[in-house]
Write a protein that holds these residues in place. Sequence first.
Motif, PDB file in Angstrom:
ATOM      1  N   VAL A   1      56.398  -7.544  39.084  1.00 59.63           N
ATOM      2  CA  VAL A   1      56.136  -5.986  38.655  1.00 59.63           C
ATOM      3  C   VAL A   1      57.181  -4.870  39.731  1.00 59.63           C
ATOM      4  N   THR A   2      57.950  -4.630  39.576  1.00 58.59           N
ATOM      5  CA  THR A   2      58.470  -2.971  40.468  1.00 58.59           C
ATOM      6  C   THR A   2      58.120  -1.421  39.644  1.00 58.59           C
ATOM      7  N   VAL A   3      57.088  -1.038  40.490  1.00 60.70           N
ATOM      8  CA  VAL A   3      56.859  -0.221  40.226  1.00 60.70           C
ATOM      9  C   VAL A   3      57.224   1.657  40.903  1.00 60.70           C
ATOM     10  N   ALA A   4      58.082   2.529  40.527  1.00 66.44           N
ATOM     11  CA  ALA A   4      58.122   3.728  40.824  1.00 66.44           C
ATOM     12  C   ALA A   4      57.566   4.907  41.011  1.00 66.44           C
ATOM     13  N   LEU A   5      57.825   5.486  41.869  1.00 67.58           N
ATOM     14  CA  LEU A   5      56.373   6.868  42.329  1.00 67.58           C
ATOM     15  C   LEU A   5      56.882   7.877  42.157  1.00 67.58           C
ATOM     16  N   ASP A   6      56.443   8.393  41.490  1.00 64.96           N
ATOM     17  CA  ASP A   6      56.329  10.132  40.592  1.00 64.96           C
ATOM     18  C   ASP A   6      57.342  10.812  41.833  1.00 64.96           C
ATOM     19  N   GLU A   7      56.307  10.363  42.866  1.00 63.15           N
ATOM     20  CA  GLU A   7      56.693  11.650  43.955  1.00 63.15           C
ATOM     21  C   GLU A   7      57.403  10.809  44.881  1.00 63.15           C
ATOM     22  N   ASP A   8      57.089  11.450  46.223  1.00 65.50           N
ATOM     23  CA  ASP A   8      57.517  10.866  48.028  1.00 65.50           C
ATOM     24  C   ASP A   8      56.337  11.573  48.202  1.00 65.50           C
ATOM     25  N   ILE A   9      55.941  10.085  48.476  1.00 63.97           N
ATOM     26  CA  ILE A   9      54.808  10.216  49.581  1.00 63.97           C
ATOM     27  C   ILE A   9      54.962  10.202  51.394  1.00 63.97           C
ATOM     28  N   GLU A  10      54.534  11.361  51.954  1.00 62.36           N
ATOM     29  CA  GLU A  10      53.927  11.448  53.223  1.00 62.36           C
ATOM     30  C   GLU A  10      53.758  10.529  54.198  1.00 62.36           C
ATOM     31  N   GLY A  11      54.580  10.185  54.636  1.00 60.89           N
ATOM     32  CA  GLY A  11      54.297   8.626  56.132  1.00 60.89           C
ATOM     33  C   GLY A  11      53.953   7.267  55.527  1.00 60.89           C
ATOM     34  N   LEU A  12      54.241   7.056  53.988  1.00 60.47           N
ATOM     35  CA  LEU A  12      54.468   5.916  53.106  1.00 60.47           C
ATOM     36  C   LEU A  12      55.648   5.314  53.718  1.00 60.47           C
ATOM     37  N   ARG A  13      55.362   3.433  54.262  1.00 63.03           N
ATOM     38  CA  ARG A  13      56.007   3.134  55.193  1.00 63.03           C
ATOM     39  C   ARG A  13      55.936   1.668  54.929  1.00 63.03           C
ATOM     40  N   PRO A  14      57.355   0.491  54.569  1.00 69.37           N
ATOM     41  CA  PRO A  14      57.003  -0.516  54.093  1.00 69.37           C
ATOM     42  C   PRO A  14      56.017  -1.283  54.570  1.00 69.37           C
ATOM     43  N   GLY A  15      55.723  -2.661  53.743  1.00 73.59           N
ATOM     44  CA  GLY A  15      54.333  -3.010  54.016  1.00 73.59           C
ATOM     45  C   GLY A  15      53.050  -2.569  54.213  1.00 73.59           C
ATOM     46  N   MET A  16      52.905  -1.806  53.487  1.00 76.36           N
ATOM     47  CA  MET A  16      51.961  -1.077  53.403  1.00 76.36           C
ATOM     48  C   MET A  16      50.976  -1.858  52.009  1.00 76.36           C
ATOM     49  N   SER A  17      49.824  -1.951  51.931  1.00 73.57           N
ATOM     50  CA  SER A  17      48.869  -2.606  51.265  1.00 73.57           C
ATOM     51  C   SER A  17      48.766  -1.781  50.006  1.00 73.57           C
ATOM     52  N   SER A  18      48.381  -1.871  49.249  1.00 74.41           N
ATOM     53  CA  SER A  18      48.163  -1.257  47.251  1.00 74.41           C
ATOM     54  C   SER A  18      47.780  -1.920  46.946  1.00 74.41           C
ATOM     55  N   GLU A  19      47.305  -0.660  45.811  1.00 77.04           N
ATOM     56  CA  GLU A  19      46.244  -1.400  44.080  1.00 77.04           C
ATOM     57  C   GLU A  19      47.147  -0.466  43.706  1.00 77.04           C
ATOM     58  N   VAL A  20      47.255  -1.510  42.825  1.00 81.22           N
ATOM     59  CA  VAL A  20      48.421  -1.467  41.548  1.00 81.22           C
ATOM     60  C   VAL A  20      46.943  -1.189  40.110  1.00 81.22           C
ATOM     61  N   GLU A  21      47.099  -0.207  39.242  1.00 81.68           N
ATOM     62  CA  GLU A  21      46.523   0.017  37.995  1.00 81.68           C
ATOM     63  C   GLU A  21      47.455  -0.019  36.775  1.00 81.68           C
ATOM     64  N   ILE A  22      47.798  -0.257  35.755  1.00 85.95           N
ATOM     65  CA  ILE A  22      48.959  -0.728  34.942  1.00 85.95           C
ATOM     66  C   ILE A  22      48.270  -0.497  33.818  1.00 85.95           C
ATOM     67  N   GLU A  23      48.415   0.932  33.048  1.00 89.28           N
ATOM     68  CA  GLU A  23      47.754   1.411  31.767  1.00 89.28           C
ATOM     69  C   GLU A  23      48.856   0.177  30.812  1.00 89.28           C
ATOM     70  N   LEU A  24      47.721  -0.479  30.157  1.00 90.12           N
ATOM     71  CA  LEU A  24      48.641  -1.370  29.076  1.00 90.12           C
ATOM     72  C   LEU A  24      48.276  -0.666  27.761  1.00 90.12           C
ATOM     73  N   ALA A  25      47.426   0.138  27.790  1.00 85.75           N
ATOM     74  CA  ALA A  25      46.663   0.524  26.299  1.00 85.75           C
ATOM     75  C   ALA A  25      46.160   1.829  26.063  1.00 85.75           C
ATOM     76  N   ASN A  26      46.132   2.432  25.737  1.00 86.50           N
ATOM     77  CA  ASN A  26      45.606   3.466  25.891  1.00 86.50           C
ATOM     78  C   ASN A  26      44.941   3.649  23.995  1.00 86.50           C
ATOM     79  N   LEU A  27      43.531   3.189  23.933  1.00 86.15           N
ATOM     80  CA  LEU A  27      43.223   3.166  22.592  1.00 86.15           C
ATOM     81  C   LEU A  27      41.733   4.203  21.648  1.00 86.15           C
ATOM     82  N   ASP A  28      42.243   5.052  20.315  1.00 85.68           N
ATOM     83  CA  ASP A  28      41.420   5.969  20.159  1.00 85.68           C
ATOM     84  C   ASP A  28      40.191   5.682  18.682  1.00 85.68           C
ATOM     85  N   SER A  29      39.602   6.458  19.206  1.00 89.15           N
ATOM     86  CA  SER A  29      38.637   6.277  18.581  1.00 89.15           C
ATOM     87  C   SER A  29      38.055   4.720  18.570  1.00 89.15           C
TER      88      SER A  29
END
Length: 585
Positions: A418-446
Amino acid sequence: MPPDKLVPPTPAAAEPVRVRPKARAIVVVVLLACCAVAGGWAVLGSAGGASGQARLGPTVTVTRGSLVYSVIESGEVRAERRRIIANELPYAAIIKEVVPEGTAVEEGDTIIEFECKELTDDIEKGKITVTAAQNSLTQARENLTLKQKEMDAAIRTAKQAIVDANSDLKRYIEIEGQTKLDDANSDIAAAKQALLLAEEKLNFKLKVNADEELKSPFSENDIKAEKLSVFKLELADKKARNALVMLIKYDHPREIQKLRTAVEDAALAMARAELEARSEVLKAEALLAAEKATFDMQDRQLKELIEDAGKIVIKAEKEGLVVYDTGGSRWSSNDTRVEVGAKINPRQQLMIIPALTTLQIKTKVYEAIIDQVRPGLRAHVRLENKPDVTYPGRIIRVGVLPDSQNRWLNPGVKVFAVTVALDEDIEGLRPGMSSEVEIELANLDSVLQVPVATVYTRQDQTFCYRVDDSGNYERAPVKLGRMNNTQVEILAGLKQGDKVLLAPPRGEQIEAKRDEQEDENAKDAPPVPSGKGSPKAGRKGADASKSGAGKSQAKPSRPAPSEGRPSGSTGGSRGSRGGRRPPKK
């Protein structure tokens, strides 16, 4: 019968899964549980609390509200576009100069420079070979021109011979043949006239000699001479007639045939000349083509060598970051060193230049939830070096097929890229950096929900400890839906406003711990012979008879949503808000 052992809940709509244990995930779970307990005490304190509730422990109220269903996976920063720097020469080369790793380069900057003596020598040899091939090509062109002229002259000569032969034949038929016939007839006429004159002369002399009055004026010799002349003229007349016969019957046809044969020979010579001309020209053209092909090949090879010489110095095409990468992995050894003086084999990869303007987050999700992941879903990224900052993004690409590398390493686990594109440029971002990705699968109401710490399982039953207004508790079987790290959806079994315990009653906690200790001891004990039973089983049977149906021990567990990870999964996941599945009904 041994007492029931409380085990983690199993899903009702999916196959069992085994979540890979990780120390960090355990710490997160413990912290969340502590927060939930603290929240329960806060709720209890705010409500004033009852004596029964204080005796049983903290409780929370079943509420209805929104529930974000998401999955958390580990990721890595990668560039969508990157340039691979390698020794593109067909020779081994020596590194003469190279920029240090981590250098930010601009367009046109020199990245690496090689030194290759073999290439320089081959270029000089190629120049000599190309010059010789060009001379041979020029000679072949001139030879073709000469052959074409020679063959044209031979064809013209042959054509003229045909014209001459036809002219000779026509001349003989129309003039020379007729002239010969006329000459033969003239010879016959002349011979005949001469013979008539000779015969008249002879007869005259004989008549005069026969006259007695004249007394034979002509002598006998004169008479003989005249007779001889007549005889010769008779022979000449016969010869002239025979000559005419020979001319008409033999000489004339033979001469015509001879001339016609000459015409045919001339035509044959013409055809032979044309064939020879075509053959010689084809030979010359073939030689020219061969010399041209040789020249083109040598010239192409020289141009390739000169083009390779342009690869000795590699410059940056765009701005980027120099990352040494020789293409090795933990499964294959690669002793290539990127340093000045190192000998680099042909096509050996040395480094990559990722385009910093195309950085994205690459992650993987398990096939159990791949149908819920699609382009456009919101995602939240936390970098390893900035864990307290969340960067928004959006999924732009989902793999169509499972990851091939993971399929080879662990064929029992299927994950999709899965490929995620960031909404904004991040200063200091470099290839190979580790990250944690939270994907919103659903937003349930009531959604009716409770904290995950309030849900327990015993064998195939999932339940909560519900407390009534009198301070008494009971097990309330529940049906679970989706969940996140703190809350779980209740589909059935509870209603809004119910109060449930955050921890099992003390007696059941002690009994559950004792059962766990017995289980651990049973694992270390030697196998029991068949038919003799187990001390653990006997103890559990006794405990079960003492405990009764209403006070069975229960072990709290973390329920999971309806979609989870496959059994035996491994990888970089840090945990998942939607990574486990609900217990069975």
